[in-house]
Design an enzyme around this catalytic site. Structure first.
Site, mmCIF file in Angstrom:
data_model
loop_
_atom_site.group_PDB
_atom_site.id
_atom_site.type_symbol
_atom_site.label_atom_id
_atom_site.label_comp_id
_atom_site.label_asym_id
_atom_site.label_seq_id
_atom_site.Cartn_x
_atom_site.Cartn_y
_atom_site.Cartn_z
ATOM 1 C CE1 TYR A 144 7.552 2.044 -7.017
ATOM 2 C CE2 TYR A 144 6.140 3.170 -5.502
ATOM 3 C CZ TYR A 144 7.336 3.109 -5.780
ATOM 4 O OH TYR A 144 8.427 3.400 -5.085
ATOM 5 C CG ASP A 239 0.942 -2.520 -2.426
ATOM 6 O OD1 ASP A 239 0.484 -1.791 -1.292
ATOM 7 O OD2 ASP A 239 1.989 -2.441 -2.965
ATOM 8 C CE LYS A 267 1.657 6.080 -1.099
ATOM 9 N NZ LYS A 267 1.944 5.262 -2.319
HETATM 10 C C1 PLP Z 1 2.994 4.452 -2.209
HETATM 11 C C2 PLP Z 1 2.866 2.820 -2.607
HETATM 12 C C3 PLP Z 1 3.879 2.131 -2.206
HETATM 13 C C4 PLP Z 1 5.258 2.547 -1.579
HETATM 14 O O1 PLP Z 1 5.105 3.113 -0.273
HETATM 15 P P1 PLP Z 1 6.391 4.130 0.331
HETATM 16 O O2 PLP Z 1 5.878 4.379 1.561
HETATM 17 O O3 PLP Z 1 6.414 5.207 -0.683
HETATM 18 O O4 PLP Z 1 7.531 3.009 0.371
HETATM 19 C C5 PLP Z 1 3.686 0.763 -2.226
HETATM 20 N N1 PLP Z 1 2.566 0.359 -2.679
HETATM 21 C C6 PLP Z 1 1.725 0.981 -3.252
HETATM 22 C C7 PLP Z 1 0.382 0.690 -3.742
HETATM 23 C C8 PLP Z 1 1.881 2.511 -3.062
HETATM 24 O O5 PLP Z 1 0.809 3.275 -3.678
#
Ligand code: PLP
Length: 428
Positions: A144, A239, A267
């Site tokens: 994701y 990511d 995060k």
């Molecule tokens: C949480 C997450 C996102 C999205 O981040 P948001 O701040 O919710 O837009 C993208 N990539 C990964 C791997 C994530 O865990």
């Protein structure tokens, strides 16, 4: 457990917020029952509006690696607020947080802050396209990357057919720029690069997948992605929004010693305030405006409150032994849960990377999205509800990670395992 106030708020919320929430997973659809409303958090715990306490293993979906309302973070954000919440012009804190991040991510020579993980991914992909002059993106099933249009996509009918929208409202024209391959499958990547090589701008992957539950890269997988992207002149994007400062301080790229071209963060680096970031070599990053032709901007980007929260969080996390202690606490919880499940005769498959872990209700090893979705989600839902009733909040879905913070002590782990003994017995 009484939840009258939560129940009343839930009814009210459903009248005016879509599905009662501002992000879908909060509605508990995957596990049933009604969500509670949080009133406050302190260290490892959340208190709901009815006064119930929960040991929290969601931690705002990862950011709160030092726990709720950590005194240093509260102090830093309060101090920043007194000086003004936003200027729309640079502040020193942006330099300091960038330096702090780069200390742990040597592959990042230059960094750009944005306001969410989604925004960071979207911007990194635009940059990859601008840098390479190619349009196609290779995405890995089950990873994701936020909700940008072109990545809300499922695989087409074959590996080398282009993706299909996975949400209404996403134009086919966007998903036709995305190719989807299974996780831990280098042959599939080879196949799409053979078919589309010159047209591929980048491959984006969660180097430890955390959004289909936690799925670890098999030995050689990340190295293979590195080689295949390099030989096709495509960029490799890690990511690390979830894995940054969790899989290791330097993310999965440090844990597995594989260097991507671009790294996406979020995060933890915002310490619980809205932040995202992306970075890489100066050669690539300097293609961004104002130096280069790839446009990207943000009114609140590099916001002083968010920078302060991120810096204070990383300050605390960098203290000697803190990261290792969080990781060891996670190991103790994971092993304890596994032992209890097995002695109750419930098959589980467990994964852990640093301070994130997952308990799959699955007899088989989970190596990709197909395996993950074969897990017993009904049983997970029953486990979730059993734990919540006993004051422990795990993620309201089988396909999410369990997070640990520095505020969780052996007392919380003992309490959690005691609750788990009862919850698993009720399942068996
Ligand atoms: C949480 C997450 C996102 C999205 O981040 P948001 O701040 O919710 O837009 C993208 N990539 C990964 C791997 C994530 O865990």
């Amino acid at each position: 457990m009484k939840r009258d106030t939560s129940a009343a708020l839930w009814r009210e919320a459903n009248r005016i917020l879509v599905g009662g929430v501002n992000s879908p997973v909060r509605a508990f659809k995957a596990v049933g029952g009604e969500p509670f409303f949080a009133a406050s958090g302190s260290g490892p715990r959340i208190r709901d509006v009815d006064g119930n306490d929960y040991i929290d293993y969601v931690l705002s979906w990862g950011p709160l690696v030092m726990g709720h309302a950590h005194p240093r973070v509260v102090e830093a954000v309060t101090a920043a607020m007194r000086l003004g919440s936003s200027f729309g012009i640079s502040t020193e804190a942006e330099i300091r947080l960038a330096q702090r991040v780069m200390r742990h991510f040597p592959a990042i020579e230059k960094l750009r802050f944005v306001n969410s993980g989604t925004e960071a991914v979207m911007s990194a992909i635009r940059l990859a396209r601008g840098f390479t002059g190619a349009d196609l993106v290779v995405k890995v099933a089950g990873c994701y990357h936020g909700h940008m249009d072109g990545l809300l996509v499922r695989a087409g009918s074959g590996l080398t057919t282009l993706g299909q929208p996975d949400s209404q409202g996403v134009p086919q024209a966007y998903t036709r720029c995305t190719l989807v391959v299974p996780y831990n499958d280098l042959d599939a990547v080879r196949e799409v690069f053979t078919a589309y090589g010159d047209d591929i701008a980048c491959l984006i992957v969660e180097p430890v997948a955390g959004n289909m539950g936690v799925v670890l890269p098999e030995p050689g997988y990340l190295e293979g992605l590195r080689e295949l992207t390099r030989s096709a002149d495509a960029l490799l994007i890690f990511d690390e929004v979830m894995t940054g400062f969790r899989a290791a301080m330097g993310g999965a790229q440090a844990r597995y010693n594989v260097t991507p071209d671009l790294t996406v963060l979020g995060k933890v680096i915002g310490g619980g305030l809205p932040v995202g970031g992306y970075g890489g070599s100066a050669e690539i990053m300097d293609r961004l405006a104002p130096l280069g032709p790839v446009y990207q901007a943000g009114t609140l980007s590099g916001n002083p409150l968010a920078m302060a929260a991120g810096l204070a969080t990383l300050d605390a996390l960098e203290q000697p032994g803190v990261f290792e202690r969080i990781e060891n606490t996670m190991t103790a919880l994971a092993q304890g849960l596994g032992d209890i499940a097995r002695s109750a005769g419930i098959p589980v498959y467990q994964t852990q990377a640093g301070s994130m872990a997952c308990l799959f209700f699955n007899e088989q090893p989970v190596r990709n999205y197909e395996h993950a979705t074969a897990s017993d989600t009904q049983r997970y839902a029953a486990f979730f509800r059993g734990m919540l009733e006993r004051g422990v909040y795990f993620a309201p879905s089988q396909f999410e990670a369990c997070f640990m913070s520095a505020a969780h002590t052996p007392a919380e782990i003992d309490q959690t395992l005691e609750a788990a003994r009862h919850a698993f017995q009720a399942l068996a």
